[in-house]
Design an enzyme around this catalytic site. Sequence first.
Site, mmCIF file in Angstrom:
data_model
loop_
_atom_site.group_PDB
_atom_site.id
_atom_site.type_symbol
_atom_site.label_atom_id
_atom_site.label_comp_id
_atom_site.label_asym_id
_atom_site.label_seq_id
_atom_site.Cartn_x
_atom_site.Cartn_y
_atom_site.Cartn_z
ATOM 1 N N LYS A 8 39.964 44.885 33.752
ATOM 2 C CA LYS A 8 41.042 46.506 32.927
ATOM 3 C C LYS A 8 41.719 46.511 31.899
ATOM 4 O O LYS A 8 41.095 45.320 31.095
ATOM 5 C CB LYS A 8 42.061 45.890 34.365
ATOM 6 C CG LYS A 8 42.861 45.218 34.480
ATOM 7 C CD LYS A 8 43.906 44.795 33.064
ATOM 8 C CE LYS A 8 44.473 43.073 33.207
ATOM 9 N NZ LYS A 8 45.120 42.888 31.682
ATOM 10 N N PRO A 93 33.972 38.605 28.929
ATOM 11 C CA PRO A 93 34.119 37.227 28.059
ATOM 12 C C PRO A 93 36.070 37.278 28.461
ATOM 13 O O PRO A 93 36.466 37.518 29.326
ATOM 14 C CB PRO A 93 35.370 38.153 26.592
ATOM 15 C CG PRO A 93 34.734 39.511 27.102
ATOM 16 C CD PRO A 93 33.903 40.212 28.240
ATOM 17 N N ASP A 135 47.724 39.263 38.628
ATOM 18 C CA ASP A 135 46.435 40.209 37.707
ATOM 19 C C ASP A 135 45.333 40.520 39.596
ATOM 20 O O ASP A 135 44.683 41.654 39.965
ATOM 21 C CB ASP A 135 45.603 40.451 37.060
ATOM 22 C CG ASP A 135 46.545 40.128 35.828
ATOM 23 O OD1 ASP A 135 47.699 40.634 35.682
ATOM 24 O OD2 ASP A 135 45.395 40.593 34.764
#
Length: 277
Positions: A8, A93, A135
């Site tokens: 996101k 990453p 999240d």
Amino acid sequence: MILFPNCKINLGLHILNRRHDGYHDIETVMVPVGITDILEIVPADTGESSLTITGNGVDCPPEKNLVFKALRAVEQTVGRDLPVNIYLRKIIPDGAGLGGGSADAAFTIRGLNSLFNLGFDDETMAAIASRVGSDCPFFIYNRPMLCTGTGTTLEPIELGCDLKSLKCLIVKPTEGVSTAEAYAGVTPFIRDITVKSIVSQPVEKWTGRLVNDFEDSVFPKRPEIKEVKTRLSQSGAIYTSMTGSGASVFAIYDNDKMADKAALDFGKCFCQKVNFL
């Protein structure tokens, strides 16, 4: 079962105040974009669960990985063990502000729900995900969401532009940024204008108004991230910003050619052109 957890970006991120529990209240809009890890979940023959990670290294033991925490949270909810072998290929990453670990956890919950026919609806899975990480619930719904509170209070939101008609370039310098490091330098305050009101307008009106408060704390310590944003801003992008607590910076372009041309300037960094999902 094979799943593809996507990442996101954050459109704006206001840090409003520090709570008594040590967390912060925020306001941000998260939108899904198309860089994905690869997650495979299969029933375990041995009766014990395992997690195998390949690709980008993850600096933590398996039992502390968010994927394993998601498995344990689901098991706690159903009151029984769900022995599985999980294989995770890390492509997103770490330390990038892209939510890769949170996405892996949320997709693990979705995968277990399907594999074992647990019958959870999205609201139930989001509640489980909220116990794993801030999240994580977003990735259960995986659509543009206004995120408030500690980031786990979600509200569907309509943007003032069709992001799917635009292109996004994500650039991450070599070094990452830890969330704790980013929060350590912030000064919370409440602005007169909200993230929600800004993103309801066309993207051309976001620059100078839609801000990520973490940039003020991160840029002085990581000038290379500020330099990436400057170069992207000068490349013809409509809008640029750091995402999350960093270290990735994204740029939004009108077309593929401009994004491709800008990408040529970042050969030594993680740099990928992506679609909005």
